[in-house]
Design an enzyme around this catalytic site. Structure first.
Site, PDB file in Angstrom:
ATOM      1  N   GLY A  55      24.117  -1.711  -9.758  1.00  0.00           N
ATOM      2  CA  GLY A  55      23.501  -3.033  -9.705  1.00  0.00           C
ATOM      3  C   GLY A  55      24.160  -3.850  -8.611  1.00  0.00           C
ATOM      4  O   GLY A  55      25.233  -3.470  -8.114  1.00  0.00           O
ATOM      5  N   CYS A  82      28.309   3.657 -10.545  1.00  0.00           N
ATOM      6  CA  CYS A  82      28.562   2.522  -9.647  1.00  0.00           C
ATOM      7  C   CYS A  82      28.852   1.243 -10.439  1.00  0.00           C
ATOM      8  O   CYS A  82      29.860   1.175 -11.128  1.00  0.00           O
ATOM      9  CB  CYS A  82      27.405   2.368  -8.657  1.00  0.00           C
ATOM     10  SG  CYS A  82      27.841   1.332  -7.252  1.00  0.00           S
ATOM     11  N   TYR A  83      27.987   0.247 -10.397  1.00  0.00           N
ATOM     12  CA  TYR A  83      28.238  -0.960 -11.195  1.00  0.00           C
ATOM     13  C   TYR A  83      28.452  -0.576 -12.665  1.00  0.00           C
ATOM     14  O   TYR A  83      29.288  -1.169 -13.360  1.00  0.00           O
ATOM     15  CB  TYR A  83      27.063  -1.940 -11.071  1.00  0.00           C
ATOM     16  CG  TYR A  83      27.257  -3.221 -11.861  1.00  0.00           C
ATOM     17  CD1 TYR A  83      28.057  -4.241 -11.371  1.00  0.00           C
ATOM     18  CD2 TYR A  83      26.661  -3.398 -13.114  1.00  0.00           C
ATOM     19  CE1 TYR A  83      28.263  -5.416 -12.092  1.00  0.00           C
ATOM     20  CE2 TYR A  83      26.850  -4.559 -13.845  1.00  0.00           C
ATOM     21  CZ  TYR A  83      27.656  -5.567 -13.333  1.00  0.00           C
ATOM     22  OH  TYR A  83      27.853  -6.711 -14.052  1.00  0.00           O
ATOM     23  N   HIS A 168      27.088   7.899  -6.252  1.00  0.00           N
ATOM     24  CA  HIS A 168      25.725   8.049  -6.764  1.00  0.00           C
ATOM     25  C   HIS A 168      25.338   9.522  -6.845  1.00  0.00           C
ATOM     26  O   HIS A 168      24.875  10.100  -5.866  1.00  0.00           O
ATOM     27  CB  HIS A 168      24.750   7.277  -5.876  1.00  0.00           C
ATOM     28  CG  HIS A 168      24.899   5.800  -6.020  1.00  0.00           C
ATOM     29  ND1 HIS A 168      24.220   5.072  -6.970  1.00  0.00           N
ATOM     30  CD2 HIS A 168      25.697   4.921  -5.375  1.00  0.00           C
ATOM     31  CE1 HIS A 168      24.579   3.806  -6.899  1.00  0.00           C
ATOM     32  NE2 HIS A 168      25.480   3.678  -5.932  1.00  0.00           N
ATOM     33  N   GLU A 170      22.843  10.676  -8.206  1.00  0.00           N
ATOM     34  CA  GLU A 170      21.389  10.835  -8.145  1.00  0.00           C
ATOM     35  C   GLU A 170      20.856  10.915  -6.713  1.00  0.00           C
ATOM     36  O   GLU A 170      19.724  11.318  -6.489  1.00  0.00           O
ATOM     37  CB  GLU A 170      20.711   9.666  -8.888  1.00  0.00           C
ATOM     38  CG  GLU A 170      20.798   8.288  -8.214  1.00  0.00           C
ATOM     39  CD  GLU A 170      22.137   7.568  -8.441  1.00  0.00           C
ATOM     40  OE1 GLU A 170      23.099   8.219  -8.896  1.00  0.00           O
ATOM     41  OE2 GLU A 170      22.223   6.363  -8.141  1.00  0.00           O
ATOM     42  N   SER A 222     -11.619   6.658  -8.790  1.00  0.00           N
ATOM     43  CA  SER A 222     -11.565   6.219  -7.400  1.00  0.00           C
ATOM     44  C   SER A 222     -11.377   7.395  -6.448  1.00  0.00           C
ATOM     45  O   SER A 222     -11.544   7.262  -5.249  1.00  0.00           O
ATOM     46  CB  SER A 222     -10.391   5.254  -7.222  1.00  0.00           C
ATOM     47  OG  SER A 222      -9.180   5.958  -7.414  1.00  0.00           O
ATOM     48  N   GLY A 223     -11.000   8.531  -7.016  1.00  0.00           N
ATOM     49  CA  GLY A 223     -10.654   9.647  -6.132  1.00  0.00           C
ATOM     50  C   GLY A 223      -9.157   9.713  -5.917  1.00  0.00           C
ATOM     51  O   GLY A 223      -8.626  10.694  -5.424  1.00  0.00           O
ATOM     52  N   GLY A 224      -8.442   8.658  -6.302  1.00  0.00           N
ATOM     53  CA  GLY A 224      -6.979   8.634  -6.183  1.00  0.00           C
ATOM     54  C   GLY A 224      -6.342   9.542  -7.229  1.00  0.00           C
ATOM     55  O   GLY A 224      -6.986   9.918  -8.207  1.00  0.00           O
ATOM     56  N   VAL A 225      -5.071   9.867  -7.012  1.00  0.00           N
ATOM     57  CA  VAL A 225      -4.379  10.831  -7.875  1.00  0.00           C
ATOM     58  C   VAL A 225      -4.357  10.354  -9.338  1.00  0.00           C
ATOM     59  O   VAL A 225      -4.685  11.113 -10.254  1.00  0.00           O
ATOM     60  CB  VAL A 225      -2.910  11.040  -7.408  1.00  0.00           C
ATOM     61  CG1 VAL A 225      -2.224  12.085  -8.255  1.00  0.00           C
ATOM     62  CG2 VAL A 225      -2.858  11.406  -5.951  1.00  0.00           C
ATOM     63  N   ASP A 226      -3.982   9.096  -9.550  1.00  0.00           N
ATOM     64  CA  ASP A 226      -3.772   8.646 -10.926  1.00  0.00           C
ATOM     65  C   ASP A 226      -5.060   8.653 -11.754  1.00  0.00           C
ATOM     66  O   ASP A 226      -5.084   9.167 -12.868  1.00  0.00           O
ATOM     67  CB  ASP A 226      -3.135   7.243 -10.941  1.00  0.00           C
ATOM     68  CG  ASP A 226      -1.822   7.222 -10.171  1.00  0.00           C
ATOM     69  OD1 ASP A 226      -1.238   8.301  -9.982  1.00  0.00           O
ATOM     70  OD2 ASP A 226      -1.400   6.136  -9.743  1.00  0.00           O
ATOM     71  N   SER A 227      -6.130   8.084 -11.183  1.00  0.00           N
ATOM     72  CA  SER A 227      -7.359   8.053 -11.980  1.00  0.00           C
ATOM     73  C   SER A 227      -7.912   9.466 -12.153  1.00  0.00           C
ATOM     74  O   SER A 227      -8.474   9.802 -13.196  1.00  0.00           O
ATOM     75  CB  SER A 227      -8.400   7.105 -11.389  1.00  0.00           C
ATOM     76  OG  SER A 227      -8.924   7.597 -10.182  1.00  0.00           O
ATOM     77  N   LYS A 366       5.231   9.264 -10.591  1.00  0.00           N
ATOM     78  CA  LYS A 366       4.197   9.840  -9.722  1.00  0.00           C
ATOM     79  C   LYS A 366       4.340  11.359  -9.558  1.00  0.00           C
ATOM     80  O   LYS A 366       3.355  12.095  -9.615  1.00  0.00           O
ATOM     81  CB  LYS A 366       4.280   9.169  -8.344  1.00  0.00           C
ATOM     82  CG  LYS A 366       3.095   9.440  -7.453  1.00  0.00           C
ATOM     83  CD  LYS A 366       1.969   8.516  -7.819  1.00  0.00           C
ATOM     84  CE  LYS A 366       0.801   8.633  -6.887  1.00  0.00           C
ATOM     85  NZ  LYS A 366      -0.195   7.602  -7.174  1.00  0.00           N
TER      86      LYS A 366
END
Ligand code: XMP
Length: 510
Positions: A55, A82-83, A168, A170, A222-227, A366
């Site tokens: 943070g 870290c923090y 870090h 990660e 919409s053609g997008g990945v999520d929908s 995602k």
């Protein structure tokens, strides 16, 4: 099924979502929640381990985020990063010191014997990003790693399973960082690793089936990945009862509308209503040059078209939304706050009669959504689709949108996409597209003078679209793209490459 869970407490650091993604990548479900969870809430959440993130604060600052010391008495393993590690030291009676300069970048680190570093090479490299450091560890703790500038780069009380790391783990620059996280999750927290995308698909389909069998479900595709992934998941559970409405506003890229129909209707057998609204949108955009006005008109028109289609279907039980986990985190964390803020996504819910919103991807990042898409049999062209703005090509044509400019842009953009794919650069570049500028320049074609709008190429690397760097595409690839556009696309006589990062520029041109 109840999954084992890691609780990631968010202290506002820049890598927080990355920590959560890295935990999940190792097969353990986790939630990123605000740091101020009460001890009772944590107990109720019942995690197998807790991670404190980094943070921006200093622990001694007034108003700096703190934790209730009783968290250390719950018997749940804790890793502070870290923090987070400074907070462990501060809360349990160690000392944190302010350094004169910030330490940022790769550093040599030496690990000593610890379960956290089991199997990790002792002489190693880690990623540091901090100013304060732990100068004295609390009693009962021992130091397990040092760097030339950090006397306690890692420390622990193994008996109480409390671990702090200043670096870090990660960030991929920390060599063997994944192994360290793995050691925490599996060696210290005793995880079994029950979070996989094939489990997710099986469980979700079963859960959705119980919820929506016999009910009517509507999805704006919409053609997008999520929908696309959300709809495909629901389709597994709802079959015929799901109707997807796909509005072709004529502002899509070459071949995109056809692909949506071919994948979702022809291949997956979904009940897909395609609305051809190309003329309608073009008419609404006639004479409009101002970018925000374009966006506004497209948004309004979209709602009108969708509303008309929804009316034909009548009242539905569920409206599907492709909300994903970062949206949930960003729109206020608490479940109720989230539903409210997403109630108005795209303005849709208020124009459709529905009983409930259903968000089958709201727990996923995602990269997990893409994996689910692949599990569900969606092709790479859908699953790996780059982000594409809702107003589509309208905001990639500077000035008025016309049929002729749309055709030029589609053709140029298709060549760019084809060549990027051919060069194998499609995964490393975040977004790449062509733009028709509002500046016309002189060219010579054969013996004739031409005067056409400049076409700009934009390609950026990014992790979240908040910042972006222009992509260093090799010159020969750029040359092939430019030559092909000039030779194959009507009204193209000059190509430029945008070499601006974000900030100061944005990714899109409008
Ligand atoms: P900028 O241009 O702001 O874009 O750097 C950041 C990301 O957002 C996308 N973008 C949009 N998406 N409607 C959308 O749905 C919009 O009006 C819009 N404008 C930008 C852009 O493609 C990039 O991924």
């Amino acid at each position: 099924m109840v999954h084992e869970k890691i609780l990631v407490l968010d202290f506002g650091g820049q890598y927080n979502q990355l920590i959560a993604r890295k935990v999940r990548e190792q097969g353990v479900y986790c939630d990123l929640l605000p740091y101020n969870q009460s001890v009772d809430q944590i107990r109720e959440y019942d995690p197998i381990g807790i991670i404190f993130t980094g943070g921006p604060n200093s622990v001694y600052e007034t108003g700096a985020p703190r934790i209730d010391a009783r968290i250390f008495t719950l018997g749940i393993p804790i890793l502070g990063i870290c923090y987070g590690c400074q907070l462990i030291a501060y809360t349990l009676g160690g000392r944190v010191t302010h350094a004169d300069t910030r330490e940022y970048g790769k550093r040599a680190i030496q690990y000593s014997k610890s379960l956290l570093f089991a199997g990790v090479c002792a002489e190693n490299t880690c990623w540091m990003s901090h100013t304060d450091f732990v100068s004295s560890v609390p009693s009962g703790f021992c130091v397990t790693a040092t760097t030339p500038t950090c006397p306690a780069a890692a420390f622990e009380d193994a008996a109480r399973k409390i671990y702090g790391i200043q670096f870090h783990a990660e960030v991929h620059h920390t060599v063997e960082g994944e192994k360290i996280l793995h050691n925490f999750l599996y060696g210290i927290c005793g995880a079994k690793g029950d979070w996989t995308m094939s489990n997710f698909v099986t469980e979700q389909v079963e859960r959705l089936r119980q919820k929506i069998t016999g009910k009517k479900v509507l999805c704006a595709m919409s053609g997008g990945v999520d929908s696309a992934v959300a709809a495909t998941l629901i389709h597994r559970a709802a079959g015929e009862n799901l109707t997807c409405v796909f509005v072709d506003h004529g502002l899509l890229r070459k071949g995109e509308a056809e692909e949506v129909v071919s994948v979702f209707r022809d291949r997956l057998g979904m009940n897909l209503v395609k609305v051809d609204a190309r003329e309608r949108f073009l008419n609404r955009l006639q004479g409009v040059s101002e970018p925000e006005e374009k966006r506004k008109r497209i948004g309004e028109e979209f709602i009108k078209v969708f509303e008309a289609e929804a009316k034909k279907i009548g009242t539905v039980d569920y409206l599907v939304q492709g909300t994903i986990y970062p949206d949930v985190i960003e729109s206020g964390k608490g479940a109720s706050a989230v539903i409210k803020s997403h109630h108005n996504v795209g303005g849709l819910p208020s124009v459709v009669d529905f009983r409930e919103i259903i968000e089958p991807l709201r727990d996923l990042f995602k990269d997990e959504v893409r994996k689910v898409g692949t599990e569900l049999g969606l092709p790479d062209s859908v699953v790996q689709r780059q982000p594409f703005p809702g107003p589509g090509l309208a905001i990639r044509i500077m000035g008025e949108v016309t049929e002729e400019k749309l055709k030029t842009l589609r053709d140029a953009d298709a060549i760019l996409r084809e060549e990027i794919l051919k060069a194998g650069l499609n995964r490393e570049i975040w977004q790449y597209f062509a733009v028709i500028t509002s500046t016309s320049t002189v060219g010579v074609m054969g013996d004739a003078r031409t005067y056409e709008p400049v076409i700009a190429l934009r390609a950026v690397t990014s992790v979240d679209a908040m910042t972006a760097d222009w992509a260093k595409i090799p010159y020969d690839v750029l040359e092939t793209i430019a030559n092909r556009i000039i030779n194959e696309v009507e009204h193209a006589n000059r190509i430029v490459y945008d070499i601006t990062s974000k900030p100061p520029a944005t990714i899109e041109w409008e």
